[in-house]
Design a protein around this motif. Structure first.
Motif, PDB file in Angstrom:
ATOM      1  N   GLY A  51      -1.360  26.287  27.504  1.00  0.00           N
ATOM      2  CA  GLY A  51      -1.100  27.414  28.397  1.00  0.00           C
ATOM      3  C   GLY A  51      -2.052  28.553  28.096  1.00  0.00           C
ATOM      4  O   GLY A  51      -3.033  28.373  27.374  1.00  0.00           O
ATOM      5  N   ALA A  52      -1.746  29.736  28.641  1.00  0.00           N
ATOM      6  CA  ALA A  52      -2.564  30.910  28.343  1.00  0.00           C
ATOM      7  C   ALA A  52      -2.431  31.209  26.847  1.00  0.00           C
ATOM      8  O   ALA A  52      -1.361  31.016  26.278  1.00  0.00           O
ATOM      9  CB  ALA A  52      -2.093  32.099  29.163  1.00  0.00           C
ATOM     10  N   PRO A  53      -3.517  31.668  26.201  1.00  0.00           N
ATOM     11  CA  PRO A  53      -3.499  31.824  24.740  1.00  0.00           C
ATOM     12  C   PRO A  53      -2.326  32.652  24.223  1.00  0.00           C
ATOM     13  O   PRO A  53      -1.700  32.294  23.239  1.00  0.00           O
ATOM     14  CB  PRO A  53      -4.832  32.491  24.433  1.00  0.00           C
ATOM     15  CG  PRO A  53      -5.607  32.545  25.679  1.00  0.00           C
ATOM     16  CD  PRO A  53      -4.815  31.969  26.786  1.00  0.00           C
ATOM     17  N   LYS A  54      -1.988  33.758  24.894  1.00  0.00           N
ATOM     18  CA  LYS A  54      -0.951  34.616  24.312  1.00  0.00           C
ATOM     19  C   LYS A  54       0.442  33.985  24.455  1.00  0.00           C
ATOM     20  O   LYS A  54       1.288  34.165  23.588  1.00  0.00           O
ATOM     21  CB  LYS A  54      -0.995  36.023  24.909  1.00  0.00           C
ATOM     22  CG  LYS A  54      -0.692  36.135  26.373  1.00  0.00           C
ATOM     23  CD  LYS A  54      -0.595  37.594  26.755  1.00  0.00           C
ATOM     24  CE  LYS A  54      -0.285  37.867  28.234  1.00  0.00           C
ATOM     25  NZ  LYS A  54      -0.141  36.757  29.145  1.00  0.00           N
ATOM     26  N   ASP A  55       0.636  33.192  25.536  1.00  0.00           N
ATOM     27  CA  ASP A  55       1.916  32.488  25.683  1.00  0.00           C
ATOM     28  C   ASP A  55       2.052  31.407  24.621  1.00  0.00           C
ATOM     29  O   ASP A  55       3.100  31.255  23.989  1.00  0.00           O
ATOM     30  CB  ASP A  55       2.014  31.830  27.063  1.00  0.00           C
ATOM     31  CG  ASP A  55       1.937  32.869  28.183  1.00  0.00           C
ATOM     32  OD1 ASP A  55       2.215  34.048  27.875  1.00  0.00           O
ATOM     33  OD2 ASP A  55       1.586  32.495  29.304  1.00  0.00           O
ATOM     34  N   VAL A  56       0.966  30.667  24.453  1.00  0.00           N
ATOM     35  CA  VAL A  56       0.996  29.537  23.535  1.00  0.00           C
ATOM     36  C   VAL A  56       1.254  29.992  22.113  1.00  0.00           C
ATOM     37  O   VAL A  56       2.057  29.407  21.387  1.00  0.00           O
ATOM     38  CB  VAL A  56      -0.340  28.758  23.630  1.00  0.00           C
ATOM     39  CG1 VAL A  56      -0.562  27.917  22.403  1.00  0.00           C
ATOM     40  CG2 VAL A  56      -0.350  27.896  24.888  1.00  0.00           C
ATOM     41  N   THR A  57       0.596  31.069  21.697  1.00  0.00           N
ATOM     42  CA  THR A  57       0.713  31.482  20.301  1.00  0.00           C
ATOM     43  C   THR A  57       2.053  32.139  20.005  1.00  0.00           C
ATOM     44  O   THR A  57       2.412  32.307  18.850  1.00  0.00           O
ATOM     45  CB  THR A  57      -0.421  32.443  19.898  1.00  0.00           C
ATOM     46  OG1 THR A  57      -0.524  33.450  20.894  1.00  0.00           O
ATOM     47  CG2 THR A  57      -1.737  31.714  19.778  1.00  0.00           C
ATOM     48  N   SER A  58       2.814  32.472  21.038  1.00  0.00           N
ATOM     49  CA  SER A  58       4.140  33.027  20.746  1.00  0.00           C
ATOM     50  C   SER A  58       5.224  31.964  20.907  1.00  0.00           C
ATOM     51  O   SER A  58       6.393  32.246  20.699  1.00  0.00           O
ATOM     52  CB  SER A  58       4.413  34.241  21.644  1.00  0.00           C
ATOM     53  OG  SER A  58       4.261  33.873  22.991  1.00  0.00           O
ATOM     54  N   SER A  59       4.829  30.752  21.270  1.00  0.00           N
ATOM     55  CA  SER A  59       5.829  29.693  21.428  1.00  0.00           C
ATOM     56  C   SER A  59       6.374  29.268  20.072  1.00  0.00           C
ATOM     57  O   SER A  59       5.607  29.064  19.125  1.00  0.00           O
ATOM     58  CB  SER A  59       5.210  28.500  22.160  1.00  0.00           C
ATOM     59  OG  SER A  59       5.364  27.325  21.406  1.00  0.00           O
ATOM     60  N   PRO A  60       7.697  29.165  19.933  1.00  0.00           N
ATOM     61  CA  PRO A  60       8.321  28.843  18.641  1.00  0.00           C
ATOM     62  C   PRO A  60       7.792  27.541  18.046  1.00  0.00           C
ATOM     63  O   PRO A  60       7.549  27.450  16.837  1.00  0.00           O
ATOM     64  CB  PRO A  60       9.809  28.689  18.989  1.00  0.00           C
ATOM     65  CG  PRO A  60       9.982  29.365  20.306  1.00  0.00           C
ATOM     66  CD  PRO A  60       8.675  29.353  21.006  1.00  0.00           C
ATOM     67  N   GLU A  61       7.587  26.552  18.893  1.00  0.00           N
ATOM     68  CA  GLU A  61       7.138  25.257  18.393  1.00  0.00           C
ATOM     69  C   GLU A  61       5.784  25.377  17.690  1.00  0.00           C
ATOM     70  O   GLU A  61       5.534  24.768  16.666  1.00  0.00           O
ATOM     71  CB  GLU A  61       7.037  24.282  19.573  1.00  0.00           C
ATOM     72  CG  GLU A  61       7.147  22.843  19.138  1.00  0.00           C
ATOM     73  CD  GLU A  61       7.145  21.891  20.340  1.00  0.00           C
ATOM     74  OE1 GLU A  61       7.047  20.693  20.097  1.00  0.00           O
ATOM     75  OE2 GLU A  61       7.212  22.364  21.499  1.00  0.00           O
TER      76      GLU A  61
ATOM     77  N   GLY B 275      11.471  26.447  10.441  1.00  0.00           N
ATOM     78  CA  GLY B 275      12.262  27.667  10.302  1.00  0.00           C
ATOM     79  C   GLY B 275      11.451  28.939  10.449  1.00  0.00           C
ATOM     80  O   GLY B 275      12.011  30.034  10.492  1.00  0.00           O
ATOM     81  N   ALA B 276      10.155  28.809  10.565  1.00  0.00           N
ATOM     82  CA  ALA B 276       9.299  29.991  10.600  1.00  0.00           C
ATOM     83  C   ALA B 276       9.511  30.814  11.867  1.00  0.00           C
ATOM     84  O   ALA B 276       9.502  32.048  11.823  1.00  0.00           O
ATOM     85  CB  ALA B 276       7.833  29.586  10.485  1.00  0.00           C
ATOM     86  N   ALA B 277       9.732  30.109  12.991  1.00  0.00           N
ATOM     87  CA  ALA B 277       9.872  30.826  14.251  1.00  0.00           C
ATOM     88  C   ALA B 277      11.017  31.830  14.177  1.00  0.00           C
ATOM     89  O   ALA B 277      10.907  32.974  14.614  1.00  0.00           O
ATOM     90  CB  ALA B 277      10.096  29.837  15.397  1.00  0.00           C
ATOM     91  N   GLU B 278      12.106  31.362  13.559  1.00  0.00           N
ATOM     92  CA  GLU B 278      13.286  32.216  13.436  1.00  0.00           C
ATOM     93  C   GLU B 278      12.971  33.456  12.585  1.00  0.00           C
ATOM     94  O   GLU B 278      13.311  34.583  12.951  1.00  0.00           O
ATOM     95  CB  GLU B 278      14.391  31.398  12.771  1.00  0.00           C
ATOM     96  CG  GLU B 278      15.782  31.787  13.201  1.00  0.00           C
ATOM     97  CD  GLU B 278      16.794  30.824  12.594  1.00  0.00           C
ATOM     98  OE1 GLU B 278      17.794  31.297  12.040  1.00  0.00           O
ATOM     99  OE2 GLU B 278      16.521  29.595  12.665  1.00  0.00           O
TER     100      GLU B 278
END
Ligand SMILES: Nc1ncnc2c1ncn2[C@@H]1O[C@H](COP(=O)(O)OP(=O)(O)O)[C@@H](O)[C@H]1O
Ligand SMILES: [Mg+2]
Lengths: 248, 338
Positions: free
Chosen positions: A216-226, A235-238
């Motif tokens: 996806g767009a870079p900023k969307d992708v880098t904020s995705s929990p996965e 557990g890092a996303a949390e």
């Protein structure tokens, strides 16, 4: 212009790339990110003909190039650089770049002249007569880029050209990459330097343990929990979300 | 400017080589000059494949011997004119090279594997030339009939009984012309796309492929060119000595001779094989005249000396005599022309 469907490759028991799908359209800068050992370089090697895939197909400019030789793929206009730089160490910078130029130009003098032009484009005009073996890391990375550019590609695959450079050098190279795109070359790059990925890419793919886990767009992708988990562990996303909450 | 001074240098060198025998009236010294040029050509053949292409052959006798045998057999057994036979000799050798090259390069043999394959082929041809008696006369070798008719000197490519000038200098100028052709081909390689791609394959084959170079085809071109030049040495040898036998043709001596001169003179340089050959033959004569005599002409002294020189060159001047000259020249001119 590039369509990859279902590419897979294993080395012995290790599945380096599993069922990868992606596409790159003309004029874009697309990036491929993922932790070390994710299979990014392997995917580039599959696309550029250095490795034969176990399964899947690569289409470039509506031509099926799966299983073709690297030199044929380069002549069609798809060229790769190497993460571990591979200079022709005993040749000077001009001669190194001219090797690339010879892919389109038979005449030696014209190829050498073209090499000087390409050197100017990537900011290497000052080191033209220097042996490639004497270049700094930054110089060698630029040379990889220059040599590949000299083949007049339509699509350029860059494998971590920013790695090992300092902030100034990265900023300069980001400018160079943008200039190259503006000159009409589509770019597909592997990069760890997030600042470069964010500022350059129109679209981003994320590979983890051989599997494409997000795009996806870079900023969307880098904020995705996965994606955050892939990079920072389970557990890092949390934790990141909590920290974000605390800061807000 | 640099290009021009190179051209002048080469012109002077060729003029010197053209006139030097005219000042030498002893047959022994003309032979010495002939062998110096002969080894320079042999070395240049090897240099194209190994020096420029990085494919180190240990079996170049294969191409020398094949050229020599075809030249001898076609004349003796089938009555060919030597001037016709030589085209078959060169093409036959190139054909053998193409087969060896195809087998090696198709399967990606590099480095010591390639060296061993070429060595193995040369040894196999040595055995074949000994055993195929009906074609090669086996270990007895093939003798080309000596022509004693001065009128037929040119037609038989034998100058022993030719007129006064040809009988003395005929073979010198023959090898001199072969040298000019071989060096002109190499000079073209240096200035061509083919040469640039060949050097790129030597430096880094993967990078070369990534940049659109068909490494297989480039290496095939190099081995064929290399064999063609080496085969002319075989043709020359048969015309001069009117004899060839398995050991001379396919024995390891010619393979070693072919790589000595370019390594000592400077690998992958145009001048290297000639400089190396001049050096080797000069030192050879000098040792014969000094150490050799002191030891009562014991054989093998020169071989020990050559071995020592080769080790010293590899250890201390890896770029050979040409590299030594270049850095000396750079020091003299303050590094402007290096
Ligand atoms: N030629 C090879 N043979 C065996 N294993 C390999 C080979 N190339 C890569 N690998 C393995 O495949 C995995 C992916 O490697 P790579 O594609 O280099 O990852 P990345 O570029 O994302 O860091 C790693 O585990 C690596 O050790
Ligand atoms: Mg990698």
């Amino acid at each position: 212009m590039l369509d990859v469907t279902g590419l897979s490759k294993s080395f012995g028991g290790l599945k380096a790339v599993t069922d990868a799908h992606l596409s790159v359209s003309e004029g874009q800068i697309v990036s491929l990110i993922g932790p070390n050992g994710a299979g990014k370089t392997t995917l580039f090697a599959l696309i550029s003909g250095f490795l034969k895939p176990d399964e899947g197909r690569t289409n470039f400019l509506q031509t099926d190039v799966t299983g073709r030789q690297p030199h044929e793929i380069c002549q069609l206009g798809l060229v790769r650089t190497f993460q571990v730089v591979q200079p022709f160490a005993n040749l000077d910078v001009r001669e190194n770049i001219a090797v690339g130029a010879h892919t389109r130009i038979a005449n030696r003098k014209l190829a050498l002249a073209r090499a000087a032009d390409v050197a100017r484009l990537v900011g290497m005009e000052g080191t033209l007569d220097q042996p490639a073996g004497d270049l700094t890391i930054a110089g060698r990375k630029r040379l990889e880029l220059a040599r590949a550019l000299a083949t007049e590609p339509k699509l350029l695959l860059l494998d971590e050209v920013m790695a090992g450079l300092n902030a100034t050098e990265i900023a300069e190279l980001v400018q160079v990459v943008r200039r190259v795109r503006d000159s009409g070359v589509t770019i597909f790059l592997i990069e760890h330097v997030m600042q470069a990925v964010m500022s350059l890419s129109d679209y981003t793919y994320v590979l983890n343990q051989g599997v494409m886990i997000a795009d996806g767009a870079p900023k969307d992708v880098t904020s995705s929990p996965e994606v955050i988990e892939a990079y920072l562990g389970h557990g890092a996303a949390e934790r990141v979300a909590k920290m974000g909450g605390a800061n807000a | 400017m640099k290009e021009f001074s190179h051209l002048v240098g080469w012109a002077l060198l060729l003029i010197a080589l053209a006139v030097v025998p005219l000042f030498v009236h002893s047959a022994r010294w003309i032979d010495f000059l002939e062998m110096t040029l002969f080894v320079a050509v042999l070395g240049q053949g090897w240099n194209i494949l190994a020096g420029y292409g990085g494919q180190y052959s240990f079996g170049h006798a294969l191409f020398f011997g094949t050229g020599a045998y075809i030249q001898a057999i076609l004349q003796v057994k089938l009555g060919f004119s030597p001037w016709v036979a030589m085209w078959f000799a060169v093409s036959g050798s190139v054909l053998v090279a193409a087969s060896v090259g195809y087998l090696s390069f198709r399967y990606g043999l590099r480095g010591s594997y390639f060296a061993l394959i070429t060595l193995a082929f040369a040894e196999a041809f040595l055995v074949l030339s000994r055993s195929l008696k009906s074609i090669t006369e086996g270990g007895n070798g093939i003798q080309v009939a000596l022509n004693q008719d001065p009128e037929q000197a040119i037609a038989t490519f034998q100058f022993n009984f030719a007129g006064p000038f040809l009988s003395e200098y005929g073979f010198y100028y023959t090898i001199f012309i072969i040298l000019i052709v071989a060096f002109a081909i190499t000079a073209w390689v240096e200035r061509s796309r083919f040469g640039a791609q060949l050097v790129a394959v030597r430096e880094n084959e993967d990078a070369a492929k990534a940049l659109g170079i068909n490494a297989f085809r480039v290496k095939m071109g190099a081995i064929c060119l290399s064999a063609g030049i080496t085969a002319t040495c075989g043709v020359y040898y048969v015309q001069k000595f009117l004899f060839i036998e398995p050991g001379i043709a396919y024995g390891p001596a010619k393979s070693v001779e072919a790589l000595f001169a370019p390594i000592i003179g400077g690998l992958g340089t145009l001048l290297g094989p000639l400089l190396g050959s001049i050096f080797i033959h000069g030192v050879g004569e000098l040792t014969k005249a000094t150490i050799g005599q002191a030891l009562g002409g014991r054989p093998g002294v020169d071989l020990i000396l050559f071995g020592t020189i080769l080790i010293l060159v590899l250890a201390f001047v890896p770029r050979g005599l040409v590299g030594l000259l270049q850095s000396g020249w750079a020091r003299l001119t303050g590094g402007r022309d290096a």
